[in-house]
Design a protein around this motif. Structure first.
Motif, PDB file in Angstrom:
ATOM      1  N   ILE A   1       0.845  -1.195   0.000  1.00  0.00           N
ATOM      2  CA  ILE A   1       0.000   0.000   0.000  1.00  0.00           C
ATOM      3  C   ILE A   1       0.881   1.245   0.000  1.00  0.00           C
ATOM      4  O   ILE A   1       1.859   1.320   0.735  1.00  0.00           O
ATOM      5  N   GLY A   2       0.514   2.204  -0.832  1.00  0.00           N
ATOM      6  CA  GLY A   2       1.259   3.452  -0.955  1.00  0.00           C
ATOM      7  C   GLY A   2       2.227   3.474  -2.120  1.00  0.00           C
ATOM      8  O   GLY A   2       2.678   4.538  -2.525  1.00  0.00           O
ATOM      9  N   ASP A   3       2.570   2.309  -2.673  1.00  0.00           N
ATOM     10  CA  ASP A   3       3.448   2.283  -3.839  1.00  0.00           C
ATOM     11  C   ASP A   3       2.760   2.998  -4.993  1.00  0.00           C
ATOM     12  O   ASP A   3       1.527   3.012  -5.091  1.00  0.00           O
ATOM     13  N   GLN A   4       3.555   3.604  -5.855  1.00  0.00           N
ATOM     14  CA  GLN A   4       2.989   4.367  -6.966  1.00  0.00           C
ATOM     15  C   GLN A   4       3.596   3.956  -8.296  1.00  0.00           C
ATOM     16  O   GLN A   4       4.740   3.505  -8.360  1.00  0.00           O
TER      17      GLN A   4
ATOM     18  N   THR B   1      -0.629  14.458 -25.118  1.00  0.00           N
ATOM     19  CA  THR B   1       0.121  13.641 -24.177  1.00  0.00           C
ATOM     20  C   THR B   1      -0.751  13.299 -22.985  1.00  0.00           C
ATOM     21  O   THR B   1      -1.814  13.887 -22.786  1.00  0.00           O
ATOM     22  N   GLU B   2      -0.263  12.356 -22.190  1.00  0.00           N
ATOM     23  CA  GLU B   2      -0.970  11.971 -20.972  1.00  0.00           C
ATOM     24  C   GLU B   2       0.022  11.796 -19.851  1.00  0.00           C
ATOM     25  O   GLU B   2       1.157  11.362 -20.066  1.00  0.00           O
ATOM     26  N   GLY B   3      -0.402  12.161 -18.652  1.00  0.00           N
ATOM     27  CA  GLY B   3       0.362  11.901 -17.440  1.00  0.00           C
ATOM     28  C   GLY B   3      -0.591  11.333 -16.405  1.00  0.00           C
ATOM     29  O   GLY B   3      -1.722  11.794 -16.285  1.00  0.00           O
ATOM     30  N   ALA B   4      -0.137  10.312 -15.656  1.00  0.00           N
ATOM     31  CA  ALA B   4      -0.999   9.688 -14.662  1.00  0.00           C
ATOM     32  C   ALA B   4      -0.168   9.180 -13.498  1.00  0.00           C
ATOM     33  O   ALA B   4       1.013   8.864 -13.649  1.00  0.00           O
ATOM     34  N   VAL B   5      -0.821   9.102 -12.336  1.00  0.00           N
ATOM     35  CA  VAL B   5      -0.217   8.507 -11.149  1.00  0.00           C
ATOM     36  C   VAL B   5      -1.226   7.527 -10.570  1.00  0.00           C
ATOM     37  O   VAL B   5      -2.388   7.869 -10.347  1.00  0.00           O
ATOM     38  N   CYS B   6      -0.779   6.300 -10.347  1.00  0.00           N
ATOM     39  CA  CYS B   6      -1.611   5.271  -9.721  1.00  0.00           C
ATOM     40  C   CYS B   6      -0.987   4.918  -8.379  1.00  0.00           C
ATOM     41  O   CYS B   6       0.209   4.646  -8.306  1.00  0.00           O
ATOM     42  N   THR B   7      -1.815   4.933  -7.338  1.00  0.00           N
ATOM     43  CA  THR B   7      -1.356   4.603  -5.994  1.00  0.00           C
ATOM     44  C   THR B   7      -2.041   3.324  -5.536  1.00  0.00           C
ATOM     45  O   THR B   7      -3.263   3.205  -5.624  1.00  0.00           O
ATOM     46  N   ARG B   8      -1.242   2.374  -5.048  1.00  0.00           N
ATOM     47  CA  ARG B   8      -1.803   1.122  -4.533  1.00  0.00           C
ATOM     48  C   ARG B   8      -2.510   1.416  -3.219  1.00  0.00           C
ATOM     49  O   ARG B   8      -1.923   1.970  -2.303  1.00  0.00           O
ATOM     50  N   VAL B   9      -3.805   1.065  -3.142  1.00  0.00           N
ATOM     51  CA  VAL B   9      -4.603   1.315  -1.940  1.00  0.00           C
ATOM     52  C   VAL B   9      -4.968   0.025  -1.208  1.00  0.00           C
ATOM     53  O   VAL B   9      -5.486   0.077  -0.094  1.00  0.00           O
ATOM     54  N   SER B  10      -4.732  -1.115  -1.828  1.00  0.00           N
ATOM     55  CA  SER B  10      -4.848  -2.420  -1.179  1.00  0.00           C
ATOM     56  C   SER B  10      -3.991  -3.383  -1.987  1.00  0.00           C
ATOM     57  O   SER B  10      -3.397  -3.001  -2.997  1.00  0.00           O
ATOM     58  N   ALA B  11      -3.951  -4.632  -1.560  1.00  0.00           N
ATOM     59  CA  ALA B  11      -3.079  -5.606  -2.221  1.00  0.00           C
ATOM     60  C   ALA B  11      -3.324  -5.702  -3.723  1.00  0.00           C
ATOM     61  O   ALA B  11      -2.387  -5.893  -4.494  1.00  0.00           O
ATOM     62  N   ASP B  12      -4.572  -5.558  -4.156  1.00  0.00           N
ATOM     63  CA  ASP B  12      -4.882  -5.725  -5.582  1.00  0.00           C
ATOM     64  C   ASP B  12      -5.672  -4.567  -6.179  1.00  0.00           C
ATOM     65  O   ASP B  12      -6.294  -4.709  -7.219  1.00  0.00           O
ATOM     66  N   THR B  13      -5.623  -3.393  -5.535  1.00  0.00           N
ATOM     67  CA  THR B  13      -6.406  -2.245  -6.018  1.00  0.00           C
ATOM     68  C   THR B  13      -5.536  -0.998  -6.102  1.00  0.00           C
ATOM     69  O   THR B  13      -4.769  -0.702  -5.192  1.00  0.00           O
ATOM     70  N   THR B  14      -5.682  -0.276  -7.220  1.00  0.00           N
ATOM     71  CA  THR B  14      -4.999   1.010  -7.386  1.00  0.00           C
ATOM     72  C   THR B  14      -6.023   2.105  -7.646  1.00  0.00           C
ATOM     73  O   THR B  14      -7.068   1.875  -8.262  1.00  0.00           O
ATOM     74  N   HIS B  15      -5.699   3.303  -7.160  1.00  0.00           N
ATOM     75  CA  HIS B  15      -6.490   4.503  -7.438  1.00  0.00           C
ATOM     76  C   HIS B  15      -5.636   5.360  -8.359  1.00  0.00           C
ATOM     77  O   HIS B  15      -4.502   5.706  -8.020  1.00  0.00           O
ATOM     78  N   CYS B  16      -6.163   5.678  -9.531  1.00  0.00           N
ATOM     79  CA  CYS B  16      -5.395   6.398 -10.542  1.00  0.00           C
ATOM     80  C   CYS B  16      -6.051   7.729 -10.885  1.00  0.00           C
ATOM     81  O   CYS B  16      -7.278   7.814 -10.977  1.00  0.00           O
ATOM     82  N   THR B  17      -5.219   8.736 -11.087  1.00  0.00           N
ATOM     83  CA  THR B  17      -5.673  10.033 -11.585  1.00  0.00           C
ATOM     84  C   THR B  17      -4.749  10.424 -12.729  1.00  0.00           C
ATOM     85  O   THR B  17      -3.570  10.059 -12.739  1.00  0.00           O
ATOM     86  N   GLY B  18      -5.296  11.152 -13.690  1.00  0.00           N
ATOM     87  CA  GLY B  18      -4.469  11.537 -14.819  1.00  0.00           C
ATOM     88  C   GLY B  18      -5.059  12.693 -15.602  1.00  0.00           C
ATOM     89  O   GLY B  18      -6.187  13.134 -15.350  1.00  0.00           O
ATOM     90  N   THR B  19      -4.263  13.166 -16.544  1.00  0.00           N
ATOM     91  CA  THR B  19      -4.665  14.270 -17.405  1.00  0.00           C
ATOM     92  C   THR B  19      -4.255  13.961 -18.845  1.00  0.00           C
ATOM     93  O   THR B  19      -3.122  13.550 -19.092  1.00  0.00           O
ATOM     94  N   PHE B  20      -5.200  14.164 -19.760  1.00  0.00           N
ATOM     95  CA  PHE B  20      -4.910  14.127 -21.189  1.00  0.00           C
ATOM     96  C   PHE B  20      -4.747  15.578 -21.625  1.00  0.00           C
ATOM     97  O   PHE B  20      -5.669  16.373 -21.473  1.00  0.00           O
ATOM     98  N   SER B  21      -3.583  15.917 -22.141  1.00  0.00           N
ATOM     99  CA  SER B  21      -3.361  17.255 -22.670  1.00  0.00           C
ATOM    100  C   SER B  21      -3.549  17.171 -24.184  1.00  0.00           C
ATOM    101  O   SER B  21      -2.705  16.628 -24.901  1.00  0.00           O
TER     102      SER B  21
ATOM    103  N   THR C   1      -7.379  -5.465  -9.705  1.00  0.00           N
ATOM    104  CA  THR C   1      -6.814  -6.428 -10.637  1.00  0.00           C
ATOM    105  C   THR C   1      -6.065  -7.478  -9.827  1.00  0.00           C
ATOM    106  O   THR C   1      -5.295  -7.127  -8.942  1.00  0.00           O
ATOM    107  N   PRO C   2      -6.247  -8.759 -10.112  1.00  0.00           N
ATOM    108  CA  PRO C   2      -5.498  -9.787  -9.388  1.00  0.00           C
ATOM    109  C   PRO C   2      -3.997  -9.517  -9.453  1.00  0.00           C
ATOM    110  O   PRO C   2      -3.471  -9.084 -10.489  1.00  0.00           O
ATOM    111  N   VAL C   3      -3.310  -9.752  -8.348  1.00  0.00           N
ATOM    112  CA  VAL C   3      -1.873  -9.517  -8.269  1.00  0.00           C
ATOM    113  C   VAL C   3      -1.170 -10.239  -9.413  1.00  0.00           C
ATOM    114  O   VAL C   3      -1.436 -11.407  -9.684  1.00  0.00           O
ATOM    115  N   GLY C   4      -0.295  -9.510 -10.105  1.00  0.00           N
ATOM    116  CA  GLY C   4       0.475 -10.086 -11.206  1.00  0.00           C
ATOM    117  C   GLY C   4      -0.223 -10.068 -12.541  1.00  0.00           C
ATOM    118  O   GLY C   4       0.355 -10.460 -13.543  1.00  0.00           O
ATOM    119  N   SER C   5      -1.475  -9.612 -12.584  1.00  0.00           N
ATOM    120  CA  SER C   5      -2.229  -9.576 -13.841  1.00  0.00           C
ATOM    121  C   SER C   5      -2.334  -8.140 -14.349  1.00  0.00           C
ATOM    122  O   SER C   5      -2.511  -7.222 -13.562  1.00  0.00           O
TER     123      SER C   5
END
Length: 166
Positions: free
Chosen positions: A68-71, A87-107, A121-125
């Motif tokens: 948790i907290g990895d990005q 272009t696009e920029g995004a950051v995804c933060t792991r919020v549980s073992a198999d869940t990420t919260h992502c935010t981004g911008t399309f310029s 997403t299942p771990v490793g998939s």
């Protein structure tokens, strides 16, 4: 600790989010939707793009190893009919073992479109096709809301369709 990774999960995440995960053509549908509460006609603009990842960086926050907290920080080039469109920029933060919260911008050429989503997403998939919420924008997209559908995910790129109500 920052590490650059070419793992299948990181590349797929980058591709999936680059619209991270976007391709084809951009067009206003021309079909009027219902009137909003102020009496204005709402229209949906459909934008199809492809993406090619330009960078993925993994940041190991907290305890060493995946947790948790990895990005994942992602950048991508966006194309319309094979021609550079933004272009696009995004950051995804792991919020549980198999869940990420992502935010981004399309310029894009006429402004920016911001988005977010929560993906389990299942771990490793790699992530599969998914929808994201359009959370705002600038320029021609200042009043946009709607969603995007990410599909055709591979390690080299992806496709996204944005449905923007304005």
């Amino acid at each position: 600790m920052v590490s650059h990774s070419n793992s299948k999960w990181a590349m797929a995440a980058a591709t999936a989010l680059s619209l991270a995960t976007l391709a084809g053509s951009a067009s206003a549908s021309g079909k009027a939707h219902t009137l909003d509460r102020h009496g204005y006609v709402k229209r949906t603009e459909v934008i199809r793009l492809t993406s090619t990842g330009t960078g993925t960086t993994m940041v190991d926050n907290g305890a060493p190893g995946r947790g948790i907290g990895d990005q994942i920080i992602i950048t991508a080039d966006l194309f319309r009919r094979g021609i550079g469109y933004g272009t696009e920029g995004a950051v995804c933060t792991r919020v549980s073992a198999d869940t990420t919260h992502c935010t981004g911008t399309f310029s894009l050429r006429r402004g920016q479109v911001t988005w977010q989503h929560l993906q389990t997403t299942p771990v490793g998939s790699p992530p599969s096709d998914f929808d994201l919420a359009v959370t705002g924008g600038t320029g021609a997209y200042a009043t946009a809301r709607g969603y995007g559908h990410v599909e055709a995910i591979s390690q080299s790129g992806g496709a996204l369709t944005l449905y923007l109500v304005r």
